[in-house]
Enzyme design. Structure first.
Site, short mmCIF file in Angstrom:
data_model
loop_
_atom_site.label_atom_id
_atom_site.label_comp_id
_atom_site.label_asym_id
_atom_site.label_seq_id
_atom_site.Cartn_x
_atom_site.Cartn_y
_atom_site.Cartn_z
N SER A 78 0.84 -1.20 0.00
CA SER A 78 0.00 0.00 0.00
C SER A 78 0.87 1.25 0.00
CB SER A 78 -0.87 -0.02 1.27
OG SER A 78 -1.42 1.25 1.51
N TYR A 82 -2.43 -0.06 10.52
CA TYR A 82 -2.41 -0.62 9.15
C TYR A 82 -1.14 -0.17 8.42
CZ TYR A 82 -3.61 -1.17 4.21
OH TYR A 82 -3.59 -1.50 2.87
#
Ligand SMILES: NC(=O)c1ccc[n+]([C@@H]2O[C@H](COP(=O)([O-])OP(=O)(O)OC[C@H]3O[C@@H](n4cnc5c(N)ncnc54)[C@H](OP(=O)(O)O)[C@@H]3O)[C@@H](O)[C@H]2O)c1
Length: 256
Positions: free
Chosen positions: A144, A157
């Site tokens: 990501s 995250y």
């Protein structure tokens, strides 16, 4: 005509829906035998049916919650028992619940790290053990843009994807001699099942996400699971035999 993954056996974690489903279907279309893993038996079986009935390749659903070492070991061992080997692993399963650092509880932190880091680490460990026996293979880590510092409301995250980035480089360097590669795909912004669900809970509908992407993403649109799958297939194929430890951004310019 020879396909790009002909004869290869590929495990896709989180292959039941979203980006992982798109990757599993494209791997199959490129000639791979695919192990679709996840917790949702109904969705997993649907992906397997599409691969077998529509694409004409072979597939197996292996139901696992990859949050423990034992489950990761079982996933890889059951895959090898069924197809005889594995040539590729896509560490795609991931969860992305919101929370700033100040809101993050130990429970939330552990739940994210159990899947995004522990799961990817131990699936990689057992995949490497299997690949060492058959002369090599390719691992793809689904990353990501948040890995580098991350959005404020994605604290745990973002840190989990940072750990995954380190895992990618670690495997890329230390197992290259044995013919085992690891590469990372930076996902931009995809209207996956999970991303849509998350935003629906906040009162934001899918059409609004696409509208927001017109200004937020430099390319002017959200990416699709297929956009990710094109890159993943390349990284799993022999075309990338000299590519390891790298980051491939499929983000329409997001995060740069
Ligand atoms: N969508 C985006 O914009 C975006 C952006 C950057 C990165 N990513 C990354 O892309 C990957 C896929 O995300 P997505 O957007 O496709 O999400 P998604 O639609 O929610 O799909 C997530 C997948 O992960 C599996 N999964 C979740 N927890 C699991 C567990 N404990 N054990 C086994 N499987 C588990 C789910 O399978 P079951 O439900 O069957 O368990 C599902 O197939 C993730 O790693 C995510 O961080 C996505």
């Amino acid at each position: 005509m020879r396909k790009r993954l002909d004869g290869k056996v590929i495990v896709v974690t989180g292959g039941t829906r979203g980006i992982g489903k798109g990757i599993a279907l494209m791997c199959a279309a490129e000639g791979a035998k695919v192990i679709v893993s996840g917790r949702n038996e109904r969705e997993g079986s649907q992906v397997v049916s599409r691969i077998v009935d529509d694409i004409g390749s072979e597939a197996l659903f292996v139901r696992k919650d990859i949050g423990t070492e034992a489950a990761c070991r079982e996933l890889i061992e059951e895959s090898v028992a069924h197809f005889g080997r594995i040539d590729g692993l896509v560490n795609n399963a991931g969860i992305f619940p919101r929370g700033t650092m100040l809101e993050t509880t130990e429970e939330l932190f552990d739940s994210i790290f159990d899947v995004n880091v522990k799961g990817a680490f131990f699936c990689s460990k057992y995949a490497i053990l299997a690949m060492l026996r058959t002369g090599g293979g390719s691992i793809v880590q689904i990353g990501s843009t948040n890995a580098h510092k991350g959005a404020k409301e994605l604290a745990a995250y973002s840190c989990s994807k940072g750990a995954l980035l380190t895992l990618n480089r670690h495997i890329g360097v230390h197992y290259a001699k044995e013919g085992i590669r690891s590469n990372w795909v930076t996902v931009g912004w995809v209207a996956s099942d999970g991303e849509i669900e998350l935003h629906e809970k906040m009162g934001i509908h899918e059409e609004q996400l696409h509208e927001m992407a017109k200004t937020r993403v430099p390319s002017g649109r959200m990416q699709t699971p297929e956009d990710m799958a094109y890159g993943v297939v390349f990284l799993l194929s022999d075309e990338s035999s000299q590519v390891t430890g790298t980051e491939l951004s499929i983000a329409g310019g997001l995060g740069i």
